[in-house]
Design a protein around this motif. Structure first.
Motif, PDB file in Angstrom:
ATOM      1  N   ASP A   1      14.839  -5.536 -35.499  1.00 23.56           N
ATOM      2  CA  ASP A   1      15.184  -4.337 -34.722  1.00 23.56           C
ATOM      3  C   ASP A   1      15.175  -4.632 -33.228  1.00 23.56           C
ATOM      4  N   TYR A   2      14.141  -5.322 -32.761  1.00 24.64           N
ATOM      5  CA  TYR A   2      14.024  -5.587 -31.328  1.00 24.64           C
ATOM      6  C   TYR A   2      15.091  -6.578 -30.862  1.00 24.64           C
ATOM      7  N   ALA A   3      15.373  -7.583 -31.683  1.00 25.18           N
ATOM      8  CA  ALA A   3      16.381  -8.575 -31.297  1.00 25.18           C
ATOM      9  C   ALA A   3      17.759  -7.950 -31.166  1.00 25.18           C
ATOM     10  N   ALA A   4      18.014  -6.875 -31.924  1.00 26.54           N
ATOM     11  CA  ALA A   4      19.320  -6.222 -31.857  1.00 26.54           C
ATOM     12  C   ALA A   4      19.475  -5.320 -30.643  1.00 26.54           C
ATOM     13  N   HIS A   5      18.399  -5.118 -29.896  1.00 24.25           N
ATOM     14  CA  HIS A   5      18.461  -4.236 -28.726  1.00 24.25           C
ATOM     15  C   HIS A   5      18.964  -5.053 -27.523  1.00 24.25           C
ATOM     16  N   ARG A   6      20.246  -5.328 -27.478  1.00 22.11           N
ATOM     17  CA  ARG A   6      20.836  -6.247 -26.504  1.00 22.11           C
ATOM     18  C   ARG A   6      20.850  -5.698 -25.085  1.00 22.11           C
TER      19      ARG A   6
ATOM     20  N   ASN B   1      10.141  -3.522 -47.004  1.00 25.23           N
ATOM     21  CA  ASN B   1       8.816  -3.559 -47.611  1.00 25.23           C
ATOM     22  C   ASN B   1       7.814  -4.338 -46.757  1.00 25.23           C
ATOM     23  N   GLU B   2       8.336  -5.129 -45.804  1.00 28.26           N
ATOM     24  CA  GLU B   2       7.471  -5.937 -44.943  1.00 28.26           C
ATOM     25  C   GLU B   2       7.209  -5.268 -43.596  1.00 28.26           C
ATOM     26  N   ARG B   3       7.637  -4.017 -43.412  1.00 30.72           N
ATOM     27  CA  ARG B   3       7.485  -3.376 -42.094  1.00 30.72           C
ATOM     28  C   ARG B   3       6.018  -3.230 -41.692  1.00 30.72           C
ATOM     29  N   GLY B   4       5.136  -3.126 -42.627  1.00 33.87           N
ATOM     30  CA  GLY B   4       3.723  -2.990 -42.283  1.00 33.87           C
ATOM     31  C   GLY B   4       2.974  -4.302 -42.221  1.00 33.87           C
ATOM     32  N   ALA B   5       3.644  -5.441 -42.520  1.00 30.16           N
ATOM     33  CA  ALA B   5       2.990  -6.754 -42.507  1.00 30.16           C
ATOM     34  C   ALA B   5       3.194  -7.397 -41.137  1.00 30.16           C
ATOM     35  N   HIS B   6       2.279  -7.161 -40.249  1.00 31.77           N
ATOM     36  CA  HIS B   6       2.409  -7.649 -38.873  1.00 31.77           C
ATOM     37  C   HIS B   6       1.774  -9.033 -38.759  1.00 31.77           C
ATOM     38  N   ARG B   7       2.629 -10.021 -38.502  1.00 30.93           N
ATOM     39  CA  ARG B   7       2.156 -11.406 -38.466  1.00 30.93           C
ATOM     40  C   ARG B   7       2.938 -12.285 -37.496  1.00 30.93           C
ATOM     41  N   LEU B   8       3.875 -11.728 -36.744  1.00 25.49           N
ATOM     42  CA  LEU B   8       4.754 -12.520 -35.887  1.00 25.49           C
ATOM     43  C   LEU B   8       4.495 -12.234 -34.416  1.00 25.49           C
ATOM     44  N   ASN B   9       4.682 -13.251 -33.608  1.00 30.97           N
ATOM     45  CA  ASN B   9       4.766 -13.102 -32.148  1.00 30.97           C
ATOM     46  C   ASN B   9       6.236 -13.205 -31.754  1.00 30.97           C
ATOM     47  N   ALA B  10       6.540 -12.808 -30.532  1.00 36.48           N
ATOM     48  CA  ALA B  10       7.937 -12.873 -30.093  1.00 36.48           C
ATOM     49  C   ALA B  10       7.987 -13.041 -28.587  1.00 36.48           C
TER      50      ALA B  10
ATOM     51  N   PHE C   1      16.280 -13.368 -27.982  1.00 39.06           N
ATOM     52  CA  PHE C   1      15.028 -12.971 -28.618  1.00 39.06           C
ATOM     53  C   PHE C   1      14.675 -14.016 -29.664  1.00 39.06           C
ATOM     54  N   ALA C   2      13.389 -14.363 -29.755  1.00 34.36           N
ATOM     55  CA  ALA C   2      12.961 -15.343 -30.758  1.00 34.36           C
ATOM     56  C   ALA C   2      11.554 -15.001 -31.219  1.00 34.36           C
ATOM     57  N   ALA C   3      11.350 -15.013 -32.520  1.00 35.67           N
ATOM     58  CA  ALA C   3      10.029 -14.800 -33.108  1.00 35.67           C
ATOM     59  C   ALA C   3       9.386 -16.147 -33.408  1.00 35.67           C
ATOM     60  N   PHE C   4       8.077 -16.158 -33.392  1.00 36.20           N
ATOM     61  CA  PHE C   4       7.355 -17.388 -33.694  1.00 36.20           C
ATOM     62  C   PHE C   4       5.961 -17.028 -34.202  1.00 36.20           C
ATOM     63  N   SER C   5       5.303 -18.008 -34.775  1.00 32.36           N
ATOM     64  CA  SER C   5       3.951 -17.838 -35.267  1.00 32.36           C
ATOM     65  C   SER C   5       3.272 -19.203 -35.213  1.00 32.36           C
ATOM     66  N   ASP C   6       2.065 -19.298 -35.731  1.00 31.94           N
ATOM     67  CA  ASP C   6       1.385 -20.588 -35.768  1.00 31.94           C
ATOM     68  C   ASP C   6       0.679 -20.734 -37.103  1.00 31.94           C
TER      69      ASP C   6
ATOM     70  N   LEU D   1      14.303 -20.309 -30.357  1.00 31.84           N
ATOM     71  CA  LEU D   1      13.170 -20.282 -29.423  1.00 31.84           C
ATOM     72  C   LEU D   1      13.382 -21.228 -28.243  1.00 31.84           C
ATOM     73  N   LEU D   2      13.789 -22.468 -28.517  1.00 34.71           N
ATOM     74  CA  LEU D   2      13.970 -23.428 -27.425  1.00 34.71           C
ATOM     75  C   LEU D   2      15.056 -22.972 -26.466  1.00 34.71           C
ATOM     76  N   ASP D   3      16.094 -22.326 -26.982  1.00 34.22           N
ATOM     77  CA  ASP D   3      17.146 -21.809 -26.103  1.00 34.22           C
ATOM     78  C   ASP D   3      16.620 -20.662 -25.243  1.00 34.22           C
ATOM     79  N   VAL D   4      15.789 -19.798 -25.821  1.00 37.73           N
ATOM     80  CA  VAL D   4      15.205 -18.701 -25.050  1.00 37.73           C
ATOM     81  C   VAL D   4      14.330 -19.244 -23.924  1.00 37.73           C
TER      82      VAL D   4
END
Length: 916
Positions: free
Chosen positions: A173-178, A310-319, A184-189, A219-222
């Protein structure tokens, strides 16, 4: 010295050649003005008259001859000016060289004075240089991204979580807000086991557990980062079931693979799975959240897949996102707020009115909470340097007064005040440069110690170094310092007293005494601010360390394990691995108890999990927060090994295995917040999300644990048996938490168990490395490292300021007493009691001290308010801290005044008068 007098002291006379050139210009100007005046009388306007005069002057033969003559004369004058400029520069260099030689000779004749000044300045300049090197690395050095000013970290925020993770649908959703985000790039560890593939020079190529970044290919391009070798991920690789590829970090590539350029295209094994290396990232590269503490050694594709509601409540990503050109973070935040209002309406059952998005500039995210602390350190170390300058200025004034006869003779022989002032300033600058050189050595040692210190909260610590900008800063500070304390003796060069007419024991004049008293008062005022800050920080740190973490860290060894999915694909295999491991660990000599948990306190983040309470209706929307608690998967023995107090019921046991009635242990905060009257024992809860549909009975209530650190409040926490975790999913999925921290409580010294535990894990499975083997007390200590270092530095700066003040007060009073020996002798000869003499000298020494303390208290009252953000349970205007700092200064100043006063009271009047 007044500004007019200072300018007159250094004014240079106009040379003859410059005067001749000015006369040529004036003569030409006179001819032109005379012709223009005559033309104006004939009716020309002023502008036309001036232009016609210039034209006729250039065309008239006589005028042209006169002009050529004037031009030749002016050219000769200009040549003379240039020649005089060269001579002036030569004379200036020769004068500076002579002043330098004279300053070095004078300082060599007074080695004690030179050493005292150099050491004083070295401590002040060295401390300033060391702190500046940290400030430059953390706050001033540019980030290793192409355009960091337009990069923001994207966080969700809830009422109790101002910065929390994103879910997979939210990232889409956030990445589509141009209109807000250009890219926009998401990442985690994560953390994974690396096996084999070492370079030949690497001794003992054992399995190694390393931190791994997982990111979208964009991510590297961002960030605007290019691989050092090879290439970035492709979009075809960043999809579910895409090719297994990795980017290595340069540091890891050099350490484990010997910087082999053929690494690109080679296969390495991560968690027993082959992965192809496609490139190497530069050494400076960090994920936006990894500038403090450990950083990722490898980067893998995130492989998000299509949006899944179904994953909307599974918060696990950084951006992280890049803003369009011209859009500021504040303007972007306003656009996102408007966008989030629409998103909340669209998903009203998922989000409450307080849910939103927070954009944090990357630079602000990297600095974190250390910026106020660093500014406090800069202020404290600057005060120390100023105290040292005041001390050195007092020494130089006393030295100048002792050399008064020499100065008077030189003035009588024709030396001007400017020449004398230049020589005094040269001596000051030489002293400052010498102190700066010693301070630079001290700073180099300090920065090496800081870079090696375990300070996980301090970002970019690996970039702290004494480099070119730090050297330039040290030189600038040395020069400014030399000029600063050199102005005090320069100001006394024009004093009216004639040293050639004074006797040996003549009392010191009031202007000079006032200057010294002013310097002493300034020292005390600055030291009062420094000591008050140190006292506040000490009380804050004492209260922080007095907080109970909720467990007993003494005699506990910890390590982190993660069985690879390639070898332990099912949940039963993971459970069997930990059961076998803990059984063997408990059998080791010296082990009292052992257990494992998914997230070790003080050593990582933890997520909460919503749940329903049997018999209690859960809110239908997120407008009211429903029950939730931090989720911990723990094995039997963990609560006992940590010595988390059991308040009611029981802890986890071996009977809580798969197939047995599902249970859960609640923390005191969880019971108090979500159950009326805290009566949670025997109640049943069900975890949300569909992953675990069983009802769990609360069988015990334990004490709270401050998982995030001593300064963080304890959160509601649930402890679920590891054998029963995610019990509703099929065993073949292997969804049970596989990465656990093992805690081992020892009978005696826990560090002696380290080698035995490593050998045990190696025998159990050589592909599962024992990572982060260390005492739990060290984990707690590391969490306090930054606060401890700041406290020690402020205490050191305060103690140094206190010592400098004591030396300054003692030196001034000793000099005053030595200058007034004859006066004191006469007073005693006329019947003055020695006690009265001692009290009079003490009072004379304490007057500037009291004035300085009054001014220092006012400065501290205004300045220590900047420390509010770094204090814990202590007010910035804490009366006890102010009283301790001021009383310490009064005691030290009184002690420094007492010895000269005692010496004055013992003056023999006969000896004093006979010497006169």
């Amino acid at each position: 010295m007044s500004p007019r007098r200072f300018r007159r002291l250094f004014r240079l006379p106009r040379t003859g050649a410059r005067r001749a050139r000015d006369e040529m210009d004036e003569e030409i100007r006179f001819h032109l003005e005379a012709r223009a005046a005559r033309l104006a009388e004939r009716g020309f306007s002023p502008e036309a008259a001036t232009a016609e005069a210039r034209r006729r002057f250039a065309g008239d033969a006589a005028a042209r001859d006169d002009g050529e003559l004037l031009a030749r004369r002016r050219a000769l004058a200009d040549s003379a000016v240039r020649r005089e400029d060269r001579m002036h520069r030569h004379d200036l260099l020769e004068t500076l060289s002579r002043d330098l030689r004279q300053a070095l000779r004078g300082l060599r004749r007074a080695p004690g004075f030179t050493l005292a000044v150099a050491v004083t300045l070295a401590l002040g300049i060295g401390a300033n240089t060391a702190v500046f090197s940290v400030v430059r690395a953390v706050l001033l050095r540019p980030l290793p991204y192409a355009d960091p000013a337009h990069l923001v970290v994207v966080w969700n925020h809830w009422p109790e979580s101002p910065r929390t993770w994103l879910s997979q649908p939210e990232a889409y959703d956030y990445a589509a807000h141009r209109t807000t985000f250009e890219r926009f790039a998401a990442f985690s560890d994560n953390a994974m086991n690396v096996t084999g593939g070492c370079a030949p020079e690497v001794v003992g190529c054992e399995a190694e557990r390393v931190r791994v970044g997982v990111a979208e290919a964009s991510l590297l391009d961002v960030l605007g980062v290019r691989p050092l070798l090879g290439r970035n991920f492709t979009r075809d690789e960043d999809v579910p079931n895409g090719a297994r590829v990795a980017l290595l970090h340069e540091d890891f590539w050099r350490r484990r693979y010997g910087a082999d350029p053929r690494i690109v295209g080679r296969t390495i094994r991560l968690d027993a799975t082959p992965v192809t290396v496609v490139g190497v990232l530069p050494s400076a590269f960090r994920l936006p959240l990894e500038f403090a503490g450990d950083h990722a050694q490898l980067l893998l594709p995130l492989r998000l897949g299509p949006p899944d509601e179904n994953e909307r409540g599974a918060h696990r990503l950084n951006a992280v996102a890049k803003l369009p050109p011209g859009l500021t973070p504040a303007a972007a935040q306003r656009r996102v707020d408007a966008f989030m209002a629409d998103l909340r309406r669209e998903h009203e059952h998922d989000y409450g009115p307080n849910f939103g998005v927070t954009l944090v500039p990357v630079a602000e995210q990297v600095r974190g909470d250390v910026r106020p602390l660093l500014l406090v350190l800069v202020g404290a170390v600057s005060f120390v340097l100023l105290v040292g300058c005041a001390n050195v200025a007092n020494l130089l004034v006393a030295r100048a007064e002792r050399r008064g006869r020499e100065v008077a003779v030189r003035r009588a022989l024709g030396a001007g005040r400017g020449r004398l002032a230049a020589q005094v300033l040269m001596e000051s600058v030489v002293l400052a440069l010498g102190g700066g050189a010693l301070g630079l050595l001290l700073a180099a040692w300090a920065t090496r110690a800081l870079a090696a210190a375990p300070l996980p909260q301090l970002p970019r610590l690996d970039r702290v170094a004494v480099d070119g900008p730090v050297l330039a800063y040290t030189l600038a500070v040395s020069l400014v310092t030399g000029l600063l304390f050199g102005l005090a003796p320069v100001a006394r060069l024009g004093a009216p007293n004639d040293p050639l007419r004074q006797g040996r024991g003549t009392t010191v004049g009031r202007p000079r005494a006032r200057l010294r008293q002013l310097l002493v008062a300034g020292q005390l005022a600055l030291a009062a601010v420094s000591l008050t800050g140190a006292a506040l920080m000490t009380r804050s740190f004492a209260r922080l360390t007095a907080v109970s973490p909720g467990f007993a860290p003494e005699h506990v060894l910890t390590l982190r394990l993660s069985p690879p999915a390639a070898k332990y694909g099912s949940s039963s295999a993971v459970r069997a691995f930990y059961a076998a491991l803990l059984e063997r660990v408990r059998a080791l000599p010296g082990v009292r108890s052992a257990g494992a948990v998914s997230a070790l306190p003080f050593d990582g983040s933890i997520g909460d999990w919503g749940f329903s309470i049997e018999g209690v209706a859960r809110p239908r929307s997120h407008r009211q927060p429903g029950p939730a608690a931090d989720f911990q998967a723990a094995t039997p023995g963990y609560i006992e090994a940590m010595r988390i107090p059991l308040l009611r019921g029981r802890t986890l046991t071996d009977a809580d295995r798969l197939g047995a009635p599902a249970v859960v242990v609640a923390s005191e905060s969880m019971a108090r917040r979500w159950f009326p009257g805290g009566d949670a024992l025997g109640r049943r809860i069900q975890l949300l999300g569909g992953a675990d549909s069983v009802w769990r009975t609360v069988v015990g209530i334990v004490g709270d644990v401050r998982h995030g650190g001593l300064a963080e409040p304890a959160h509601a926490t649930m402890y679920v048996p590891h054998a029963q975790a995610i019990a509703s999913l099929p065993d073949s999925i292997g969804a049970v938490p596989r990465s656990l921290s093992v805690v081992i409580r020892a009978v005696g010294d826990e560090e002696s168990l380290g080698s035995a535990v490593r050998a045990l894990v190696r025998r159990l499975d050589p592909d599962v490395p024992a990572a982060r083997v260390r005492p739990l007390a060290a984990v707690v200590s590391d969490s306090l490292a930054t606060s401890r270092l700041a406290t020690l530095l402020l205490l050191a700066f305060g103690a140094l300021a206190l010592v400098l003040c004591a030396v300054g007060v003692y030196g001034v009073m000793s000099y005053v007493v030595a200058q007034r020996v004859n006066e004191i002798g006469i007073r005693i000869a006329l019947g003055a009691p020695r006690g009265a003499v001692m009290r009079r000298v003490m009072w004379q020494g304490m007057r500037p001290v009291l004035v300085g303390l009054a001014a220092g208290a006012a400065l501290a009252w205004a300045g220590t308010r900047l420390m509010r953000g770094v204090l814990f349970q202590v007010s910035a205007t804490d009366p006890a801290s102010y009283a301790a700092a001021l009383l310490a200064l009064v005691a030290v100043a009184a002690l420094a005044n007492w010895r000269p006063a005692r010496r004055a009271a013992k003056v023999d009047p006969i000896v004093a008068l006979r010497a006169e």
